[in-house]
Design an enzyme around this catalytic site. Structure first.
Site, PDB file in Angstrom:
ATOM      1  N   ASN A  10       0.860  -1.175   0.000  1.00  0.00           N
ATOM      2  CA  ASN A  10       0.000   0.000   0.000  1.00  0.00           C
ATOM      3  C   ASN A  10       0.901   1.231   0.000  1.00  0.00           C
ATOM      4  O   ASN A  10       1.534   1.545   1.008  1.00  0.00           O
ATOM      5  CB  ASN A  10      -0.908  -0.018   1.232  1.00  0.00           C
ATOM      6  CG  ASN A  10      -1.775   1.229   1.334  1.00  0.00           C
ATOM      7  OD1 ASN A  10      -1.911   1.984   0.371  1.00  0.00           O
ATOM      8  ND2 ASN A  10      -2.368   1.445   2.496  1.00  0.00           N
ATOM      9  N   LYS A  12       0.051   4.306  -0.248  1.00  0.00           N
ATOM     10  CA  LYS A  12      -0.599   5.440   0.405  1.00  0.00           C
ATOM     11  C   LYS A  12      -0.421   6.717  -0.428  1.00  0.00           C
ATOM     12  O   LYS A  12      -0.448   6.664  -1.664  1.00  0.00           O
ATOM     13  CB  LYS A  12      -0.089   5.580   1.847  1.00  0.00           C
ATOM     14  CG  LYS A  12      -0.245   4.276   2.649  1.00  0.00           C
ATOM     15  CD  LYS A  12       0.046   4.417   4.105  1.00  0.00           C
ATOM     16  CE  LYS A  12      -0.133   3.078   4.800  1.00  0.00           C
ATOM     17  NZ  LYS A  12       0.050   3.183   6.257  1.00  0.00           N
ATOM     18  N   HIS A  96      -9.516   0.696   5.503  1.00  0.00           N
ATOM     19  CA  HIS A  96      -8.199   0.881   6.096  1.00  0.00           C
ATOM     20  C   HIS A  96      -8.314   1.799   7.306  1.00  0.00           C
ATOM     21  O   HIS A  96      -9.122   2.721   7.333  1.00  0.00           O
ATOM     22  CB  HIS A  96      -7.232   1.471   5.062  1.00  0.00           C
ATOM     23  CG  HIS A  96      -5.806   1.462   5.493  1.00  0.00           C
ATOM     24  ND1 HIS A  96      -5.289   2.391   6.365  1.00  0.00           N
ATOM     25  CD2 HIS A  96      -4.785   0.624   5.187  1.00  0.00           C
ATOM     26  CE1 HIS A  96      -4.013   2.137   6.565  1.00  0.00           C
ATOM     27  NE2 HIS A  96      -3.682   1.062   5.868  1.00  0.00           N
ATOM     28  N   GLU A  98      -6.679   4.223   8.353  1.00  0.00           N
ATOM     29  CA  GLU A  98      -6.547   5.654   8.090  1.00  0.00           C
ATOM     30  C   GLU A  98      -7.845   6.232   7.540  1.00  0.00           C
ATOM     31  O   GLU A  98      -8.190   7.391   7.798  1.00  0.00           O
ATOM     32  CB  GLU A  98      -5.372   5.895   7.139  1.00  0.00           C
ATOM     33  CG  GLU A  98      -4.038   5.596   7.804  1.00  0.00           C
ATOM     34  CD  GLU A  98      -2.913   5.293   6.834  1.00  0.00           C
ATOM     35  OE1 GLU A  98      -1.830   4.926   7.314  1.00  0.00           O
ATOM     36  OE2 GLU A  98      -3.110   5.402   5.602  1.00  0.00           O
ATOM     37  N   GLU A 168      -5.045  -5.319  10.791  1.00  0.00           N
ATOM     38  CA  GLU A 168      -4.070  -4.241  10.950  1.00  0.00           C
ATOM     39  C   GLU A 168      -4.301  -3.539  12.291  1.00  0.00           C
ATOM     40  O   GLU A 168      -5.119  -2.621  12.377  1.00  0.00           O
ATOM     41  CB  GLU A 168      -4.211  -3.222   9.821  1.00  0.00           C
ATOM     42  CG  GLU A 168      -3.849  -3.745   8.450  1.00  0.00           C
ATOM     43  CD  GLU A 168      -3.648  -2.586   7.480  1.00  0.00           C
ATOM     44  OE1 GLU A 168      -2.562  -2.515   6.888  1.00  0.00           O
ATOM     45  OE2 GLU A 168      -4.562  -1.777   7.340  1.00  0.00           O
ATOM     46  N   GLY A 174       2.610   2.210  10.856  1.00  0.00           N
ATOM     47  CA  GLY A 174       3.495   3.353  10.711  1.00  0.00           C
ATOM     48  C   GLY A 174       4.199   3.779  11.976  1.00  0.00           C
ATOM     49  O   GLY A 174       4.811   4.840  12.033  1.00  0.00           O
ATOM     50  N   SER A 214       3.577  -2.297  10.250  1.00  0.00           N
ATOM     51  CA  SER A 214       5.035  -2.220  10.365  1.00  0.00           C
ATOM     52  C   SER A 214       5.701  -3.537   9.986  1.00  0.00           C
ATOM     53  O   SER A 214       6.608  -4.022  10.680  1.00  0.00           O
ATOM     54  CB  SER A 214       5.444  -1.774  11.774  1.00  0.00           C
ATOM     55  OG  SER A 214       4.963  -0.468  12.052  1.00  0.00           O
TER      56      SER A 214
END
Length: 252
Positions: A10, A12, A96, A98, A168, A174, A214
């Protein structure tokens, strides 16, 4: 692990057209033999067409980073399943963290996106995961069950391969923090049990459940040695050719 591991990058909101194309071309050139694994990249929407051309003829597939639920219409800023398929996408990320935590997408909206993707021939990569506060309060499994059941409400799968579930943990995305192999396996085994309740055991056994958070060349082998981890969804490490190639060629 499923017979065909799912390894996705991904990207992003990273990469100009030239940068994304160069990265895709370098991945395709260095990929080599990828038996037993499916490789997918999710570049920014602005680069999907160019990346598709750069990986043409290679085993690398395309995914959208998000997808609307309608084929067309007055939805400013959205990308329809038909548009993604027109660009050569086979997959689309849905839910996701985010999108959930920065842009406020609800379980109900995630369900709309997921069902819309399936209805128009895309395979959703359905992302779920708990926050640090939820994990520390012991609510991880409760959160995962709620997100799964709400996201899959009224969903009929044409085949188990039509869905990928990505676990996730929000606290690991991140941050450099990664769930231990034991934490990841516990969550994945639980997800598979819920999927068996939602569909049936035979279907759940063939739905790929992948880990994101990560993922690095240093931890991928340990993670994918776990029996219920069927692949990985990679963020930052997929932006570097050498690190992503090493992840693709994991040794579990």
């Amino acid at each position: 692990m499923a017979p065909t591991a799912f390894i996705a990058g991904n990207w992003k909101m990273h990469g100009t057209l030239a940068e994304a194309t160069a990265l895709a071309a370098a991945l395709a050139a260095g990929l080599g033999e990828v038996a037993g694994r499916e490789v997918v990249v999710a570049p920014p929407a602005t680069a999907l067409a160019a990346v598709g051309q750069a990986v043409a003829g290679s085993p690398i597939g395309l995914a959208g980073q998000n997808v609307a639920w309608e084929e067309k219409g007055a939805f400013t800023g959205e990308i329809s399943p038909r548009m993604l398929r027109d660009l050569g996408c086979r997959y689309a990320l849905v839910g996701h963290s985010e999108r959930r935590h920065i842009f406020g997408e609800t379980d109900a909206l995630v369900n709309q996106r997921l069902t819309g993707a399936l209805r128009h021939g895309l395979r959703p990569v359905f992302c779920i995961g708990e926050t640090l506060a939820e994990r520390e309060s012991g609510a991880t499994l409760t959160v995962l069950e709620r997100q799964l059941m709400a996201g899959l409400k009224d969903v009929a799968l044409p085949a188990p391969e039509a869905l990928v579930v990505a676990y996730e943990p929000v606290w690991a995305i991140g941050t450099g923090r990664t769930a231990t192999e034991e934490q990841a396996q516990e969550a994945h085994a639980f997800i598979r049990r819920i999927l068996a309740q939602r569909f049936e055991k035979g279907v759940a056994a063939h739905i790929r459940i992948v880990y994101g958070g990560s993922v690095t060349p240093q931890n991928v082998d340990r993670l994918l040695a776990q029996p219920d981890l069927d692949g990985v969804l990679v963020g930052g490490a997929s932006l570097k050719v050498e690190s992503f190639l090493r992840i693709i060629h994991f040794q579990a």
